[in-house]
Design a protein around this motif. Structure first.
Motif, mmCIF file in Angstrom:
data_model
loop_
_atom_site.group_PDB
_atom_site.id
_atom_site.type_symbol
_atom_site.label_atom_id
_atom_site.label_comp_id
_atom_site.label_asym_id
_atom_site.label_seq_id
_atom_site.Cartn_x
_atom_site.Cartn_y
_atom_site.Cartn_z
ATOM 1 N N TYR A 176 12.748 8.508 53.524
ATOM 2 C CA TYR A 176 11.989 8.132 54.707
ATOM 3 C C TYR A 176 11.959 9.289 55.693
ATOM 4 O O TYR A 176 12.995 9.859 56.042
ATOM 5 C CB TYR A 176 12.596 6.894 55.361
ATOM 6 C CG TYR A 176 12.344 5.637 54.576
ATOM 7 C CD1 TYR A 176 11.076 5.080 54.493
ATOM 8 C CD2 TYR A 176 13.384 4.990 53.899
ATOM 9 C CE1 TYR A 176 10.839 3.924 53.756
ATOM 10 C CE2 TYR A 176 13.157 3.842 53.164
ATOM 11 C CZ TYR A 176 11.883 3.315 53.095
ATOM 12 O OH TYR A 176 11.644 2.174 52.365
ATOM 13 N N GLU A 177 10.753 9.630 56.125
ATOM 14 C CA GLU A 177 10.538 10.747 57.051
ATOM 15 C C GLU A 177 11.041 10.363 58.425
ATOM 16 O O GLU A 177 10.808 9.253 58.898
ATOM 17 C CB GLU A 177 9.036 11.065 57.072
ATOM 18 C CG GLU A 177 8.681 12.355 57.782
ATOM 19 C CD GLU A 177 8.268 12.094 59.207
ATOM 20 O OE1 GLU A 177 8.438 13.006 60.029
ATOM 21 O OE2 GLU A 177 7.801 10.996 59.520
ATOM 22 N N GLN A 178 11.740 11.298 59.092
ATOM 23 C CA GLN A 178 12.376 11.003 60.383
ATOM 24 C C GLN A 178 11.728 11.715 61.569
ATOM 25 O O GLN A 178 12.213 11.602 62.692
ATOM 26 C CB GLN A 178 13.862 11.359 60.330
ATOM 27 C CG GLN A 178 14.664 10.497 59.372
ATOM 28 C CD GLN A 178 14.713 9.036 59.788
ATOM 29 O OE1 GLN A 178 14.766 8.723 60.966
ATOM 30 N NE2 GLN A 178 14.680 8.140 58.802
ATOM 31 N N THR B 119 6.765 6.997 55.091
ATOM 32 C CA THR B 119 7.066 6.310 56.343
ATOM 33 C C THR B 119 7.206 4.808 56.203
ATOM 34 O O THR B 119 7.640 4.157 57.149
ATOM 35 C CB THR B 119 5.972 6.597 57.395
ATOM 36 O OG1 THR B 119 4.699 6.172 56.870
ATOM 37 C CG2 THR B 119 5.908 8.079 57.737
ATOM 38 N N ASP B 120 6.815 4.230 55.061
ATOM 39 C CA ASP B 120 6.911 2.779 54.957
ATOM 40 C C ASP B 120 7.454 2.361 53.588
ATOM 41 O O ASP B 120 7.404 3.108 52.616
ATOM 42 C CB ASP B 120 5.554 2.112 55.219
ATOM 43 C CG ASP B 120 4.542 2.431 54.132
ATOM 44 O OD1 ASP B 120 4.432 1.627 53.186
ATOM 45 O OD2 ASP B 120 3.873 3.470 54.227
ATOM 46 N N THR C 175 11.232 1.337 61.404
ATOM 47 C CA THR C 175 10.886 2.615 62.007
ATOM 48 C C THR C 175 12.004 3.631 61.832
ATOM 49 O O THR C 175 13.013 3.374 61.160
ATOM 50 C CB THR C 175 10.550 2.405 63.501
ATOM 51 O OG1 THR C 175 10.033 3.615 64.059
ATOM 52 C CG2 THR C 175 11.767 1.946 64.286
ATOM 53 N N ARG C 176 11.835 4.791 62.457
ATOM 54 C CA ARG C 176 12.792 5.890 62.322
ATOM 55 C C ARG C 176 14.092 5.593 63.075
ATOM 56 O O ARG C 176 14.108 4.855 64.055
ATOM 57 C CB ARG C 176 12.179 7.176 62.873
ATOM 58 C CG ARG C 176 10.900 7.603 62.163
ATOM 59 C CD ARG C 176 10.185 8.664 62.959
ATOM 60 N NE ARG C 176 8.972 9.126 62.288
ATOM 61 C CZ ARG C 176 8.046 9.865 62.866
ATOM 62 N NH1 ARG C 176 8.184 10.234 64.125
ATOM 63 N NH2 ARG C 176 6.972 10.253 62.185
ATOM 64 N N ASN D 104 8.296 12.649 51.160
ATOM 65 C CA ASN D 104 8.658 11.977 52.404
ATOM 66 C C ASN D 104 7.631 10.889 52.702
ATOM 67 O O ASN D 104 6.424 11.144 52.647
ATOM 68 C CB ASN D 104 8.712 12.968 53.567
ATOM 69 C CG ASN D 104 9.709 14.083 53.313
ATOM 70 O OD1 ASN D 104 10.807 13.836 52.822
ATOM 71 N ND2 ASN D 104 9.342 15.308 53.646
#
Length: 307
Positions: free
Chosen positions: A202-204, A229-230, A125-126, A227
């Motif tokens: 990776y998008e934050q 997410t995984d 995760t972030r 960007n």
């Protein structure tokens, strides 16, 4: 104070919301909220802060949670001894940035345990979510990195949330690129070399900033940026779009070495990878086992552990 109230507090923290906890406990939300308020009144402390965004543990609440879990563990031992109850499930929750070695260690930990029942959770995760999860004790530990660029900001946030950073290893920077990329045969790649290719990061989220980025360096200007997410998506984009991302350079069986390679990046920056824990919490046996597997996996990949 009752054991039931302690179980309520632990379940609320695990679920992250009063509403979800009430469903899992088969208790109405008003009754659950009333029980918590009665306990807070009895103890003279505030366990949770309540807002329109939900609930969060206070400093007193985090300390109380540690003692509550210890009491419940002792109560469980009594039940096992005198009521022939089944042993409690082994529990472990890890939040991590998107590292293959973290997942590899998790697999080894699960394979090594000798238990008929367990409940383990790993979240890629972030960065900000990792810190919040460990601070609120929804995760036993988190795995993040520090660099010369982010260490002051991240370090300050960790101190404010009573978290401790434990260094694991220091990694020189690498890039993941497609084996078909014209740069794949180079022994050292510069950021200038990478400019024509899509930069994938990776998008934050809304709380994100450069200080929370998983990539220790990034291009001054990238005409092509994606960007995600995984981890699966980022690997597919590297192959399908000839993109690149910045990483530690550790790979494992999840990485298709026929299609993706890691190449050292020409940079003085490094990534100090480590794990964070809550200074008020004691790690479970399963979490300690995970850390041992994590160290073993990193060492097996040729990286020197920081003592």
């Amino acid at each position: 104070m009752t054991l039931l109230q302690l179980k309520y507090i632990v379940k609320i923290v695990e679920c992250g919301s009063m509403n979800e906890a009430s469903h899992e406990l088969y208790v109405s939300q008003p009754a659950l909220s009333s029980s918590v308020k009665e306990l807070e009144k009895e103890l003279g402390i505030e366990i949770f802060t309540r807002s329109s965004q939900g609930i969060a543990l206070t400093v007193d609440g985090a300390e109380f949670l540690t003692y509550a879990r210890q009491v419940l563990d002792q109560a469980s031992l009594l039940e096992e001894r005198y009521k022939n109850a089944k042993p409690r499930k082994q529990l472990c929750t890890v939040s991590t940035q998107h590292y293959m070695f973290a997942v590899e260690a998790f697999v080894e930990m699960i394979n090594s345990i000798k238990s008929d029942e367990y409940e383990f959770t790993i979240r890629e995760t972030r960065t900000h979510d990792i810190i919040d999860s460990v601070a609120n004790m929804r995760s036993d530990l988190g795995i993040i990195y520090l660099s010369d660029f982010n260490k002051d900001v991240i370090g300050k946030l960790l101190r404010e949330k009573h978290l401790e950073f434990h260094p694991l290893f220091r990694a020189p920077l690498h890039v993941f690129i497609s084996r078909n990329n014209p740069l794949a045969t180079k022994k050292l790649i510069t950021m200038k070399d990478l400019k024509p290719f899509p930069f994938i990061q990776y998008e934050q989220g809304e709380d994100g900033s450069f200080y929370f980025a998983e990539e220790a360096v990034w291009p001054d200007y990238s005409p092509k940026q994606i960007n995600v997410t995984d981890r699966a998506t980022i690997l597919n984009f590297i192959i399908g779009l000839n993109g690149y991302t910045v990483c530690t350079g550790i790979d494992n069986g999840d990485l298709n070495n026929e299609k993706i390679v890691t190449v050292p990046l020409d940079s003085d920056e490094t990534m100090l990878v480590g794990w964070i824990t809550n200074e008020r919490a004691k790690l479970s046996t399963a979490a300690e086992n995970y850390l041992e597997k994590l160290k073993s996996v990193v060492a097996d990949h040729g990286y020197k552990l920081i003592d």
